[in-house]
Write a protein that holds these residues in place. Structure first.
Motif, PDB file in Angstrom:
ATOM      1  N   UNK A 119       0.635  -0.973   0.004  1.00  0.00           N
ATOM      2  CA  UNK A 119      -0.138  -0.119  -0.106  1.00  0.00           C
ATOM      3  C   UNK A 119       0.885   1.382   0.011  1.00  0.00           C
ATOM      4  N   UNK A 120       1.927   1.234   0.769  1.00  0.00           N
ATOM      5  CA  UNK A 120       2.850   2.621   0.731  1.00  0.00           C
ATOM      6  C   UNK A 120       3.577   2.803  -0.469  1.00  0.00           C
ATOM      7  N   UNK A 121       3.740   1.722  -1.345  1.00  0.00           N
ATOM      8  CA  UNK A 121       4.401   1.943  -2.566  1.00  0.00           C
ATOM      9  C   UNK A 121       3.553   1.947  -3.706  1.00  0.00           C
ATOM     10  N   UNK A 122       2.261   1.810  -3.624  1.00  0.00           N
ATOM     11  CA  UNK A 122       1.492   1.544  -4.937  1.00  0.00           C
ATOM     12  C   UNK A 122       1.122   2.943  -5.502  1.00  0.00           C
ATOM     13  N   UNK A 123       1.508   3.075  -6.706  1.00  0.00           N
ATOM     14  CA  UNK A 123       1.114   4.466  -7.227  1.00  0.00           C
ATOM     15  C   UNK A 123      -0.107   4.712  -8.002  1.00  0.00           C
TER      16      UNK A 123
ATOM     17  N   UNK B 251      -5.687   2.153  -4.661  1.00  0.00           N
ATOM     18  CA  UNK B 251      -5.317   2.438  -3.386  1.00  0.00           C
ATOM     19  C   UNK B 251      -6.911   2.809  -2.885  1.00  0.00           C
ATOM     20  N   UNK B 252      -7.670   3.650  -3.501  1.00  0.00           N
ATOM     21  CA  UNK B 252      -9.137   3.886  -3.168  1.00  0.00           C
ATOM     22  C   UNK B 252      -9.787   2.593  -2.920  1.00  0.00           C
ATOM     23  N   UNK B 253      -9.882   1.603  -3.834  1.00  0.00           N
ATOM     24  CA  UNK B 253     -10.548   0.573  -3.726  1.00  0.00           C
ATOM     25  C   UNK B 253     -10.126  -0.424  -2.620  1.00  0.00           C
ATOM     26  N   UNK B 254      -8.933  -0.464  -1.958  1.00  0.00           N
ATOM     27  CA  UNK B 254      -8.091  -0.870  -1.029  1.00  0.00           C
ATOM     28  C   UNK B 254      -8.772  -0.286   0.274  1.00  0.00           C
ATOM     29  N   UNK B 255      -8.920   0.895   0.101  1.00  0.00           N
ATOM     30  CA  UNK B 255      -9.377   1.718   1.416  1.00  0.00           C
ATOM     31  C   UNK B 255     -10.763   1.483   1.686  1.00  0.00           C
ATOM     32  N   UNK B 256     -11.507   1.598   0.526  1.00  0.00           N
ATOM     33  CA  UNK B 256     -13.175   1.121   0.750  1.00  0.00           C
ATOM     34  C   UNK B 256     -13.315  -0.272   1.074  1.00  0.00           C
ATOM     35  N   UNK B 257     -12.682  -1.225   0.776  1.00  0.00           N
ATOM     36  CA  UNK B 257     -12.787  -2.656   0.943  1.00  0.00           C
ATOM     37  C   UNK B 257     -12.380  -2.475   2.380  1.00  0.00           C
ATOM     38  N   UNK B 258     -11.289  -2.004   3.076  1.00  0.00           N
ATOM     39  CA  UNK B 258     -11.051  -2.086   4.603  1.00  0.00           C
ATOM     40  C   UNK B 258     -12.002  -1.443   5.167  1.00  0.00           C
TER      41      UNK B 258
END
Length: 56
Positions: free
Chosen positions: A10-14, A19-26
């Motif tokens: 997550x820290x290195x994804x550009x 990143x938005x989809x990961x945040x929403x899923x979390x």
């Protein structure tokens, strides 16, 4: 996948869409777990960061 690998990824994804989809899923997962306090902490942290970004 170990925790450190997830955080590193997550820290290195550009790709901001990913990143938005990961945040929403979390957040959705936290809702299912009933962790309302954690969701509030995320929102508070995000609001504080956003306020720092706004020029005064």
């Amino acid at each position: 996948m170990p925790k450190q690998e997830i955080i590193y990824y997550i820290e290195h994804e550009s790709n901001s869409d990913l990143i938005y989809l990961i945040a929403v899923t979390c957040i959705e997962r936290l809702m299912k777990l009933g962790k309302v306090g954690v969701i509030k902490a995320i929102l508070d942290s995000g609001t504080a960061t956003l306020c720092k970004m706004i020029p005064k």
